[in-house]
Structure formats: C-alpha cells, structure tokens
Design an enzyme around this catalytic site. Structure first.
Site, PDB file in Angstrom:
ATOM      1  N   LYS A 280     -16.540  42.690 -45.374  1.00 16.57           N
ATOM      2  CA  LYS A 280     -17.135  41.956 -44.259  1.00 16.57           C
ATOM      3  C   LYS A 280     -16.212  42.034 -43.046  1.00 16.57           C
ATOM      4  O   LYS A 280     -15.001  41.882 -43.183  1.00 16.57           O
ATOM      5  CB  LYS A 280     -17.339  40.488 -44.682  1.00 16.57           C
ATOM      6  CG  LYS A 280     -18.757  40.027 -44.485  1.00 16.57           C
ATOM      7  CD  LYS A 280     -19.047  38.681 -45.064  1.00 16.57           C
ATOM      8  CE  LYS A 280     -20.216  38.103 -44.292  1.00 16.57           C
ATOM      9  NZ  LYS A 280     -20.895  37.037 -44.977  1.00 16.57           N
ATOM     10  N   GLU A 364     -31.776  26.514 -52.862  1.00 13.87           N
ATOM     11  CA  GLU A 364     -32.206  25.223 -52.338  1.00 13.87           C
ATOM     12  C   GLU A 364     -33.051  24.439 -53.342  1.00 13.87           C
ATOM     13  O   GLU A 364     -32.921  23.218 -53.450  1.00 13.87           O
ATOM     14  CB  GLU A 364     -32.982  25.418 -51.026  1.00 13.87           C
ATOM     15  CG  GLU A 364     -32.125  25.841 -49.842  1.00 13.87           C
ATOM     16  CD  GLU A 364     -31.792  27.333 -49.800  1.00 13.87           C
ATOM     17  OE1 GLU A 364     -32.319  28.086 -50.650  1.00 13.87           O
ATOM     18  OE2 GLU A 364     -31.010  27.751 -48.924  1.00 13.87           O
ATOM     19  N   ARG A 392     -37.953  25.729 -48.709  1.00  9.09           N
ATOM     20  CA  ARG A 392     -37.963  26.324 -50.047  1.00  9.09           C
ATOM     21  C   ARG A 392     -38.193  25.283 -51.146  1.00  9.09           C
ATOM     22  O   ARG A 392     -38.739  25.583 -52.196  1.00  9.09           O
ATOM     23  CB  ARG A 392     -36.586  26.957 -50.326  1.00  9.09           C
ATOM     24  CG  ARG A 392     -36.340  28.282 -49.728  1.00  9.09           C
ATOM     25  CD  ARG A 392     -36.820  29.355 -50.683  1.00  9.09           C
ATOM     26  NE  ARG A 392     -37.000  30.602 -49.999  1.00  9.09           N
ATOM     27  CZ  ARG A 392     -36.148  31.618 -50.020  1.00  9.09           C
ATOM     28  NH1 ARG A 392     -35.060  31.523 -50.728  1.00  9.09           N
ATOM     29  NH2 ARG A 392     -36.413  32.714 -49.363  1.00  9.09           N
TER      30      ARG A 392
HETATM   31  C1  TPP Z   1     -33.058  30.498 -48.031  1.00 12.13           C
HETATM   32  C2  TPP Z   1     -31.812  30.698 -47.198  1.00 12.13           C
HETATM   33  N1  TPP Z   1     -30.773  29.866 -47.372  1.00 12.13           N
HETATM   34  C3  TPP Z   1     -29.652  30.027 -46.625  1.00 12.13           C
HETATM   35  C4  TPP Z   1     -29.565  31.028 -45.703  1.00 12.13           C
HETATM   36  C5  TPP Z   1     -28.339  31.150 -44.797  1.00 12.13           C
HETATM   37  N2  TPP Z   1     -27.613  32.406 -45.028  1.00 12.13           N
HETATM   38  C6  TPP Z   1     -27.755  33.460 -44.208  1.00 12.13           C
HETATM   39  S1  TPP Z   1     -26.839  34.761 -44.678  1.00 12.13           S
HETATM   40  C7  TPP Z   1     -26.191  33.915 -45.964  1.00 12.13           C
HETATM   41  C8  TPP Z   1     -25.184  34.573 -46.855  1.00 12.13           C
HETATM   42  C9  TPP Z   1     -25.711  35.865 -47.369  1.00 12.13           C
HETATM   43  O1  TPP Z   1     -24.701  36.516 -48.106  1.00 12.13           O
HETATM   44  P1  TPP Z   1     -24.921  38.025 -48.499  1.00 12.13           P
HETATM   45  O2  TPP Z   1     -26.314  38.227 -48.935  1.00 12.13           O
HETATM   46  O3  TPP Z   1     -23.858  38.388 -49.458  1.00 12.13           O
HETATM   47  O4  TPP Z   1     -24.749  38.811 -47.146  1.00 12.13           O
HETATM   48  P2  TPP Z   1     -23.395  39.087 -46.312  1.00 12.13           P
HETATM   49  O5  TPP Z   1     -23.491  38.206 -45.105  1.00 12.13           O
HETATM   50  O6  TPP Z   1     -22.229  38.774 -47.167  1.00 12.13           O
HETATM   51  O7  TPP Z   1     -23.467  40.515 -45.935  1.00 12.13           O
HETATM   52  C10 TPP Z   1     -26.704  32.621 -46.025  1.00 12.13           C
HETATM   53  C11 TPP Z   1     -26.334  31.607 -47.016  1.00 12.13           C
HETATM   54  C12 TPP Z   1     -30.692  31.872 -45.554  1.00 12.13           C
HETATM   55  N3  TPP Z   1     -30.709  32.850 -44.652  1.00 12.13           N
HETATM   56  N4  TPP Z   1     -31.786  31.685 -46.319  1.00 12.13           N
END
Ligand code: TPP
Length: 619
Positions: A280, A364, A392
């Site tokens: 990242k 969630e 959700r």
């Molecule tokens: C249902 C839901 N809950 C929370 C989020 C907030 N959110 C956006 S990105 C993320 C983390 C995603 O991690 P990953 O899939 O590993 O992607 P990275 O940013 O590490 O590339 C979260 C918790 C969301 N987009 N959707």
C-alpha cells in the site's frame, strides 16, 4: 510510454517491459499530483498500479469483463481508459468519480463503493456469458480487506460448487484501512510467508542456475512448474477445499511475473484465484510509511506529505472520548467497529480500552448481531459504523436488536451528504430505514456537545437507540448548554410567530440562516431543532397547530420515509394541519461533489428555503 500516448488501453498488450515501467512511473506521478490537490484514496491506488497495467496487458477489456471490489483502487484503470485528460476533476462536482461508475465509461462495468460485492457480480457476469455462449474472461479484483466481508464467502461457496470459470485477483497488501484482521488474514500471511517453501525456492533457483550449460533452461522450467512444487510444501487448504484453483503468491509490483500468471489463469477453464502481493502506498514515501493516513486523504503538500486542510471538531472522536470516560464507571460498555476504528474516530477508545473494542473486519451484519449477543449477555455494546455501510445490517438491526428490544447503541457516522466520495457513500437513507423499526429511537445531534448528552441518555435506555451524525461540526452552530437529553422535547433555537422550521441536525445552520434572511422581510420564523426524528414533540406540534403557524421541516435525508414524512403522518393521524413544505433530498442517487453545492442543487440551502417559506407564510 507516457499516459498521454495511450489512445486505447489495448496498446499495453504489445508494450515492451521498459515502456510499461515508464508508464507505471507516469501513472504514479499523476495519481500523487491529483490526489494531493483533490484528496482521495491514495495508498490503495498506488499499490495497484502495476497490477492494473498487467491486467490490461493480458486481457481485452471491455470485451473481457473487469469488476473492482470497493472500487477505491481504480485510478490507474480510469487513467488508461480515456479519462487522463479529465483526471484533474477527480471527485469534484461534475468531474469524474473516485469509484467505478457505469455512466462514466463502458470500461466501468459495475458500480462499486461498498465492499465485498465483486465476486458475486463477477459470477453473475460469468453465468450470463455462459448462457449466451460468449467467449470472454471475467476478472474480479478483490482486496484482502474486502475478503473479510461475508458476501465474499457466499460467492466463493457458490463459485466453487458451480465451477464457473472466472478469475479472482486477490490484491493482498496485508491491510484493510488499518492492519487487516481475522483468521483469514492470518491464513493469507501464512500463504505469503511459509518459510519452508521460501527457503526451498531460493535454494532451488540458486542450485539450478549453477548447473553448467542447461542451468538457465532448468531454472525457467522450475519457474513454470513452481506452483505445482509449491503446493507440495504449502498446502492451500482454503481455496482448494472450495474447488477453486490457487496460483501465487506473486509480487504485485513485478509486471512480467503478473503477466505470466494472468496468461496462465486465462488458459484455465475453471475458477482461479491469483494471489498478488502488493504494498500500500508504493512509490510515495509518506504513504508507504503511514498507509492508514493515506488510505483516504484530504489534500496534502506533495513535498512534505502534510495535510493542507483542517476539518471542524469530529463527532466520531467526541463520541469515542465520551465513551472512553463513561467506560471507567460502567464496565458493561464495549465498542464494535467494522474495519473502521480509525475512520469512525474510535482510536482514542481503543488506546484506553484495547480489550473492550472489537474490530470485526468489513462485516457490518455480523457486527450488529454480535452486539445483540453481547447485549443479551449483559453488556452495553456501542456499534460505530458509517451510515451508508450500516445499510448492510438492516435485517440484523430489525431482527436481532429491535425485535428483542436489546439495549444496543448504534452510532452512524458520515450521515448526510458525504461529498467527494459520492453516491455510494452519502448517508441519506438513515432516517428512512431506521424509522420504521419498532422500538428504535433515532437521534440527530446538532453539535458534538449534544452528541455527548445523547450518548449519556441512550446508555440509560432498555432498548435500541441510533445516533446519526456527520463527520465534523460546522463552524456556525449556535452555542449549546449541556442538559439531560429528552428526545420528545425539541429545542427552540430562535423564536418567531409567522412560521416554524423543524430542522434536523445539520439543517439547523441553514434554517437559522433562512430565518435571518426572512427577518429582513419582516417575516419572523421560529427555528426548532428536531433532534429525534421518530418520536414527536407532541406538545409543540399541537401548540403550533392551535396557533395556525405553518410548519416546515428540513432534513438531510431523502424525502421518502424521512422526518418530514413522519411529521406529516403524525399530523394526519391526529387531525392537525399538514406541514406547509418538506425540505428534504430528492428521491434519487446524488453524485459526488462539493457538499455545499450539492445541497444547493437539492434545494436545501438557505436561499431556497427563504424563497419557499416567503411564498408559503400568510403575510
Ligand atoms: C460495506 C463497506 N464497509 C466499509 C467500507 C469502507 N472501506 C473502504 S476500503 C476498505 C478497506 C478495504 O481493504 P482492501 O480490500 O484490502 O483494499 P486496500 O485498500 O487494502 O487496497 C474499507 C473498510 C466499504 N467500502 N464498504
């Protein structure tokens, strides 16, 4: 090769490796430059640059189909697919969106924004392809954080049993927004680092290359069959047991290696997981060092990495501090977050009470039912989740909390128009989906101080309470005196006898501004903060009715099922005059952009209120 030279992403299919590497540098510079001006998801996008280039070098999008999970890592994809010239408008009003939007480009196949949906969507596309007897690849890019979401397991279960060919690229950087959590995350770490295999791999490569004449050829053969050898040493029990082929792990910044594996995956006529390891924030030092801070960032100085914008007082951090205080006296208080401890402002609670906060990952639904169980077990759980993501857990709030009248406190952050993230991130359905739930009390504080009083009150209740608030307080909010909160006693902020605006939470500021403008026209409007949207201040409504004072409602929620509708329902059922006008968001998906401007377009600004009220009061 530079971004400006890309007239069609299929050019990447014939590009030399040197060109691809030059392109990766250009993409990174463009992303850092634009996000430093407009804000956005920096670390995730920098991590996915080479991965995206390698995908475009192998697949023929949009004939082949690509779905991004969450979609916050799609900037390279946007830059390659005809949006380089307008990239400067990223996340701005009428500019391009930070997430995939079907109406923006045929390359944006499926709208995303909420996590863990890509595998289900990809399987749907793959079924459609097979039924139509088409020949194309379906690819889903899913992060290891997204893989903590329950929908992924429902999809994997289905994919494994259907054996429908599709390619899941697992973009594993060991991070969600913060460090990833959960047993599956531990499993992925094991897959990445399994020591026996890493040692053998290094040893074999060295040994083979030393063999005279045929050493290099043998080394290439070894690389080709590496995955088979690897499986002997590192057992992929998880994906294999579901009937899904596993390839990897491979370096997600090595375009050549990724191209090789994607070609292999494309030849397989079965579901395949390609495990890609990325970092990242890759290529921008501050984001590499503090990926959490640069997951979603406001504008910053490129030289120093320092933020150039400061927000008002955070509602979430205020709640976190208050609960951390209350937890000293009340041992039953616990906090549950869903991969957003940082975003919801609960780091302060976490520091003080690390054993009483539970980050469940992007889950969630689980978070809410977990809270139901904790409440049943005698605790006082507080669930802090963004308003939009709480959608959700609709069924869990209804069945596992409300139907059992369990004392769970829901904190819905980012309520209202969220601004630059856009339609998937606005929290504008909260009142509508919570108000219909029997036993639920739904509150909107107008300032962080009132939020504290509401929390104190909520923790005394024997049933569920939801408190919805925006990210930060506006500067113009009138002063507030702490008091024992009462949901059915709404606070008058300004007196007046020609009309009355019942304003919810954030709308108090605009309502007061409208009232001030009307004062100049000799129209005296009372402004009341309706802090509870589903329990009426009956005394006030009856009093206004008897005095024939026209009532206006104002809220940052959609009109259907909102607070205005609640007041209208109450008035009709109790033979009171119906409200004169309901100021609310229109029944549509609101795009991204500047919050103030979006409110204006929705008719929720002070000027529009002034005009309508001026026309409807009897003066
Ligand atoms: C249902 C839901 N809950 C929370 C989020 C907030 N959110 C956006 S990105 C993320 C983390 C995603 O991690 P990953 O899939 O590993 O992607 P990275 O940013 O590490 O590339 C979260 C918790 C969301 N987009 N959707």
């Amino acid at each position: 090769m530079k971004l400006k030279d890309i007239t069609n992403p299929c050019m990447l299919q014939d590009a030399e490796m040197g060109d691809m590497e030059e392109l990766a540098r250009d993409v990174r510079d463009e992303i850092v430059r634009t996000v430093s001006r407009n804000g956005g998801h920096l670390a995730s996008n920098l991590g996915a640059v080479e991965l995206t280039l390698a995908l475009y070098a192998v697949f023929d999008f949009p004939w082949d189909q690509l779905v991004w999970d969450v979609g916050h890592q799609c900037y390279t994809h946007k830059l390659l697919t005809g949006r380089y010239d307008m990239f400067g408008s990223l996340r701005q009003t009428d500019g391009i969106c930070g997430f995939p939007r079907c109406d923006e480009s045929p390359y944006d196949l499926f709208n995303t924004g909420h996590s863990s949906t890509a595998l289900s969507a990809a399987l749907g596309l793959a079924h459609a392809r097979d039924l139509k007897k088409e020949k194309r690849h379906v690819v889903a890019v899913v992060g290891d954080g997204a893989l903590t979401g329950g929908m992924c397991y429902e999809a994997l279960n289905d994919i494994g049993s259907e054996r429908t060919p599709l390619i899941m690229v697992l973009n594993d950087n060991g991070m969600s927004i913060s460090g990833n959590v959960g047993a599956l995350s531990n499993y992925l770490t094991y897959m990445r680092t399994s020591k026996g295999w890493q040692k053998l791999k290094r040893g074999m490569a060295k040994l083979l290359r030393k063999i005279p004449l045929i050493g290099n050829q043998l080394h290439d053969v070894f690389l080709r069959f590496k995955d088979h050898v690897r499986n002997v040493f590192v057992k992929d029990t998880f994906f294999a047991s579901l009937g899904i082929r596993y390839l990897g792990p491979i370096d997600g910044h090595d375009i050549r290696a990724m191209k090789r594996v994607f070609h292999r995956a494309a030849e397989m006529n079965e579901p395949v997981v390609v495990h890609v390891m990325t970092r990242k924030g890759e290529g921008f030092r501050p984001a590499e060092e503090r990926p959490q801070d640069y997951h979603g960032t406001p504008p910053f100085d490129v030289e120093t990495g320092e933020c150039t914008e400061t927000g008002g007082i955070s509602f979430g951090e205020t709640a976190s501090r208050r609960l951390a205080e209350l937890a000293e006296k009340d041992e039953r208080i616990t906090v549950i977050t869903a991969a957003m401890t940082y975003g919801t402002g609960f780091s302060c609670f976490e520091q003080k009470w690390p054993k009483r906060i539970f980050d469940v990952g992007i889950a969630e639904e689980h978070a809410v039912t977990l809270a139901g169980g904790m409440a049943k077990g005698g605790m006082r759980p507080v669930v802090a989740i963004y308003d939009t993501f709480m959608q959700r857990a609709y069924d869990q709030i209804l069945e596992d909390v409300c139907a059992q009248q369990l004392p769970v406190l829901l904190l819905l952050d980012r309520a209202g128009i969220s601004g630059a993230d856009g339609a998937s991130h606005h929290g504008v359905f909260g009142t509508s989906y919570l108000r219909a739930m029997p036993g639920m009390t739904v509150l909107y504080p107008r300032c962080p101080e009132e939020l504290c009083d509401m929390i104190d009150w909520a923790l005394q209740q024997e049933g569920p309470v939801a408190i919805c608030y925006p990210r930060a307080a506006e500067k113009k909010i009138p002063s507030y005196l702490h008091k024992a909160y009462q949901p059915c006693k709404w606070e008058t902020l300004k007196q007046g006898q020609d009309g009355c605006i019942l304003a919810v939470g954030t709308m108090c500021v605009n309502a007061l501004e409208a009232a001030a403008q009307l004062e100049k026209e000799n129209i005296h409007i009372r402004v009341v903060h309706a802090s509870c949207v589903n329990r009426m201040d009956e005394t006030l409504l009856k009093e206004l009715n008897e005095a024939h004072i026209p009532v206006f409602t104002a809220e940052e929620n959609v009109l259907p099922g909102g607070f205005g509708s609640a007041v209208a329902e109450y008035c009709l059922q109790n033979q009171l005059s119906a409200p004169a006008y309901l100021f609310a968001l229109r029944d549509e998906f609101i795009p991204h952009g500047d919050r103030k401007l979006l409110l204006e377009r929705q008719g929720l600004d002070a000027n529009h209120m002034t005009n309508i009220i001026g026309l409807r009061v009897n003066k």
